[in-house]
Design a protein around this motif. Structure first.
Motif, PDB file in Angstrom:
ATOM      1  N   HIS A 142       0.836  -1.210   0.000  1.00 39.05           N
ATOM      2  CA  HIS A 142       0.000   0.000   0.000  1.00 39.05           C
ATOM      3  C   HIS A 142       0.873   1.264   0.000  1.00 39.05           C
ATOM      4  CE1 HIS A 142      -3.940  -1.902   0.734  1.00 39.05           C
ATOM      5  NE2 HIS A 142      -3.220  -2.822   1.368  1.00 39.05           N
ATOM      6  N   THR A 143       2.180   1.084  -0.208  1.00 36.08           N
ATOM      7  CA  THR A 143       3.076   2.248  -0.061  1.00 36.08           C
ATOM      8  C   THR A 143       3.555   2.817  -1.397  1.00 36.08           C
ATOM      9  OG1 THR A 143       3.816   1.369   2.071  1.00 36.08           O
ATOM     10  CG2 THR A 143       5.227   3.033   1.039  1.00 36.08           C
ATOM     11  N   VAL A 144       3.508   4.150  -1.468  1.00 34.00           N
ATOM     12  CA  VAL A 144       4.052   4.881  -2.623  1.00 34.00           C
ATOM     13  C   VAL A 144       5.112   5.837  -2.057  1.00 34.00           C
ATOM     14  CG1 VAL A 144       3.535   6.547  -4.476  1.00 34.00           C
ATOM     15  CG2 VAL A 144       1.832   4.812  -3.862  1.00 34.00           C
ATOM     16  N   ILE A 145       6.302   5.833  -2.644  1.00 40.53           N
ATOM     17  CA  ILE A 145       7.346   6.758  -2.174  1.00 40.53           C
ATOM     18  C   ILE A 145       7.130   8.125  -2.828  1.00 40.53           C
ATOM     19  CG2 ILE A 145       9.833   7.232  -2.105  1.00 40.53           C
ATOM     20  CD1 ILE A 145      10.324   4.228  -2.293  1.00 40.53           C
ATOM     21  N   VAL A 146       7.186   9.177  -2.015  1.00 37.79           N
ATOM     22  CA  VAL A 146       7.129  10.533  -2.577  1.00 37.79           C
ATOM     23  C   VAL A 146       8.465  11.206  -2.280  1.00 37.79           C
ATOM     24  CG1 VAL A 146       5.954  12.757  -2.542  1.00 37.79           C
ATOM     25  CG2 VAL A 146       4.631  10.671  -2.245  1.00 37.79           C
ATOM     26  N   PHE A 147       9.218  11.479  -3.313  1.00 37.84           N
ATOM     27  CA  PHE A 147      10.480  12.204  -3.153  1.00 37.84           C
ATOM     28  C   PHE A 147      10.180  13.692  -3.180  1.00 37.84           C
ATOM     29  CE2 PHE A 147      12.008   8.207  -5.093  1.00 37.84           C
ATOM     30  CZ  PHE A 147      12.952   7.848  -4.140  1.00 37.84           C
ATOM     31  N   THR A 148      10.622  14.400  -2.154  1.00 44.81           N
ATOM     32  CA  THR A 148      10.440  15.855  -2.137  1.00 44.81           C
ATOM     33  C   THR A 148      11.712  16.539  -2.642  1.00 44.81           C
ATOM     34  OG1 THR A 148      11.192  15.902   0.140  1.00 44.81           O
ATOM     35  CG2 THR A 148       8.813  15.868  -0.212  1.00 44.81           C
ATOM     36  N   ARG A 149      11.641  17.864  -2.721  1.00 45.90           N
ATOM     37  CA  ARG A 149      12.751  18.688  -3.196  1.00 45.90           C
ATOM     38  C   ARG A 149      13.062  18.400  -4.666  1.00 45.90           C
ATOM     39  NH1 ARG A 149      13.987  18.085   2.328  1.00 45.90           N
ATOM     40  NH2 ARG A 149      13.263  19.950   3.336  1.00 45.90           N
ATOM     41  N   GLY A 150      11.978  18.229  -5.421  1.00 43.55           N
ATOM     42  CA  GLY A 150      12.112  18.049  -6.863  1.00 43.55           C
ATOM     43  C   GLY A 150      12.823  19.222  -7.502  1.00 43.55           C
ATOM     44  N   ASP A 151      12.756  20.398  -6.851  1.00 43.91           N
ATOM     45  CA  ASP A 151      13.442  21.589  -7.390  1.00 43.91           C
ATOM     46  C   ASP A 151      14.961  21.414  -7.333  1.00 43.91           C
ATOM     47  OD1 ASP A 151      12.753  21.524  -4.654  1.00 43.91           O
ATOM     48  OD2 ASP A 151      13.117  23.653  -4.393  1.00 43.91           O
ATOM     49  N   TRP A 152      15.446  20.609  -6.400  1.00 45.77           N
ATOM     50  CA  TRP A 152      16.884  20.370  -6.295  1.00 45.77           C
ATOM     51  C   TRP A 152      17.321  19.306  -7.300  1.00 45.77           C
ATOM     52  CZ3 TRP A 152      20.246  21.478  -1.729  1.00 45.77           C
ATOM     53  CH2 TRP A 152      19.690  22.474  -0.923  1.00 45.77           C
ATOM     54  N   VAL A 153      16.469  18.308  -7.433  1.00 42.48           N
ATOM     55  CA  VAL A 153      16.854  17.154  -8.254  1.00 42.48           C
ATOM     56  C   VAL A 153      16.598  17.399  -9.734  1.00 42.48           C
ATOM     57  CG1 VAL A 153      16.491  14.665  -8.565  1.00 42.48           C
ATOM     58  CG2 VAL A 153      16.209  15.682  -6.334  1.00 42.48           C
ATOM     59  N   GLY A 154      15.510  18.088 -10.042  1.00 38.05           N
ATOM     60  CA  GLY A 154      15.088  18.202 -11.445  1.00 38.05           C
ATOM     61  C   GLY A 154      14.234  16.976 -11.709  1.00 38.05           C
ATOM     62  N   THR A 155      12.998  17.194 -12.116  1.00 35.32           N
ATOM     63  CA  THR A 155      12.042  16.082 -12.191  1.00 35.32           C
ATOM     64  C   THR A 155      12.500  14.918 -13.077  1.00 35.32           C
ATOM     65  OG1 THR A 155      10.881  17.730 -13.491  1.00 35.32           O
ATOM     66  CG2 THR A 155       9.708  16.826 -11.594  1.00 35.32           C
ATOM     67  N   HIS A 156      13.313  15.205 -14.082  1.00 33.63           N
ATOM     68  CA  HIS A 156      13.663  14.110 -15.004  1.00 33.63           C
ATOM     69  C   HIS A 156      14.816  13.262 -14.474  1.00 33.63           C
ATOM     70  CE1 HIS A 156      10.864  15.613 -17.847  1.00 33.63           C
ATOM     71  NE2 HIS A 156      11.396  16.815 -17.731  1.00 33.63           N
ATOM     72  N   ALA A 157      15.463  13.742 -13.407  1.00 34.17           N
ATOM     73  CA  ALA A 157      16.663  13.035 -12.963  1.00 34.17           C
ATOM     74  C   ALA A 157      16.416  12.096 -11.781  1.00 34.17           C
ATOM     75  CB  ALA A 157      17.732  14.054 -12.591  1.00 34.17           C
ATOM     76  N   ILE A 158      15.149  11.873 -11.423  1.00 39.47           N
ATOM     77  CA  ILE A 158      14.896  11.070 -10.227  1.00 39.47           C
ATOM     78  C   ILE A 158      15.410   9.626 -10.383  1.00 39.47           C
ATOM     79  CG2 ILE A 158      12.484  10.411 -10.798  1.00 39.47           C
ATOM     80  CD1 ILE A 158      13.855  11.376  -7.313  1.00 39.47           C
TER      81      ILE A 158
END
Ligand SMILES: Nc1nc2c(ncn2[C@@H]2O[C@H](COP(=O)(O)OP(=O)(O)O)[C@@H](O)[C@H]2O)c(=O)[nH]1
Ligand SMILES: [Mg+2]
Length: 263
Positions: A142-158
């Motif tokens: 039932h778990t979905v990981i949410v990575f925050t600070r997308g502004d640091w990572v850049g959405t395409h680089a996750i």
């Protein structure tokens, strides 16, 4: 026939309404301190970040809508980053477990929040695993990981981030069935990041046959029992303090009476 049609009208209206009833989703935010749990809640529900926001001390449910989907979102206090559950204060662990009972009959998903600007290692994995396991069996599907600070990572680089952080993070992502999403909580104008997250959440819930996680009632009873004992101890302490004050006051009065008698 004329008499039958009007009598069927309420039934038709009921069926129409039932089909149009908006979907409802219940979710819980989990993670260590300051990873952005409350911010994820704000982003999902479209609430503004409070300037004077205090640390989340107790689990609490908030309600809102994303499109037509009614959301119940439970925020929780976080554990100390990198510390396993046995080192976390009982009160925090209790709040984490209590969250399951704040969205009855149980959450559809757990949103495990991780800050993607920090490095990930085995200690963090152990801290997450031991705390997630407090909630009971079956929590991972039932778990979905949410990575925050997308502004640091850049959405395409996750994906690069996940690969670059090594085995511990990859194991966690696999444990969660490769379900993850990245959010930039500082960009309230990007509505697509929330709709995409909701699609992933809905996909997860559908994959579980629309079953919600069923919290173990025993956990609820244990929490309630502990709360009752804490409250009882507090009441007892208060009455002891009151009794001591009364006896001190009595002693003082008899002392004053004695002094005035002598004078
Ligand atoms: N730059 C940036 N900061 C974030 C993001 N998400 C959260 N924060 C900041 O991280 C800090 C901790 O966030 P908060 O939601 O209170 O964390 P919590 O303790 O897990 O609830 C706050 O100062 C937030 O503004 C993000 O996506 N990008
Ligand atoms: Mg918080």
């Amino acid at each position: 026939m004329d008499a039958v049609l009007p009598s069927l009208l309420p039934v038709c209206l009921f069926l129409l309404h039932r089909n149009k009833t908006a979907p409802k989703l219940r979710m819980i935010l989990l993670g260590s301190r300051s990873v952005g749990k409350t911010s994820v809640g704000n982003t999902i529900l479209g609430f503004k970040e409070q300037e004077d926001a205090k640390r989340t001390a107790q689990s609490a449910a908030r309600q809102g809508f994303v499109g037509k989907t009614e959301i119940t979102l439970v925020d929780t206090p976080g554990w100390w980053k990198g510390f396993p559950a046995f080192e976390t204060p009982e009160a925090i662990k209790e709040e984490v477990m209590r969250s399951m009972f704040l969205c009855p009959p149980g959450p559809h998903v757990f949103l495990l929040v991780i800050d993607a600007d920090a490095s990930f290692n085995g200690k963090l994995l152990d801290a997450i695993t031991t705390h997630m396991e407090l909630l009971g069996e079956g929590v991972w599907r039932h778990t979905v990981i949410v990575f925050t600070r997308g502004d640091w990572v850049g959405t395409h680089a996750i994906e690069e981030y996940i690969e670059g952080e090594g085995e511990s993070l990859q194991r966690l992502v696999e444990q969660c069935g490769n379900r993850y999403h990245v959010l930039n909580n500082k960009d309230a104008s990007d509505g697509t990041q929330v709709t995409e997250l909701l699609e992933k959440i809905t996909g997860t819930v559908a994959g579980n046959g629309w079953d919600h996680f069923v919290p173990d009632e025993q956990i609820f009873l244990t929490i309630e029992e502990r709360r009752r004992r804490v409250e009882e101890a507090a009441t007892l302490r208060q009455s002891q303090i009151k009794a001591r004050r009364t006896s001190l006051r009595g002693l003082l009065q008899s002392h004053l009476a004695l002094v005035s008698h002598v004078n």
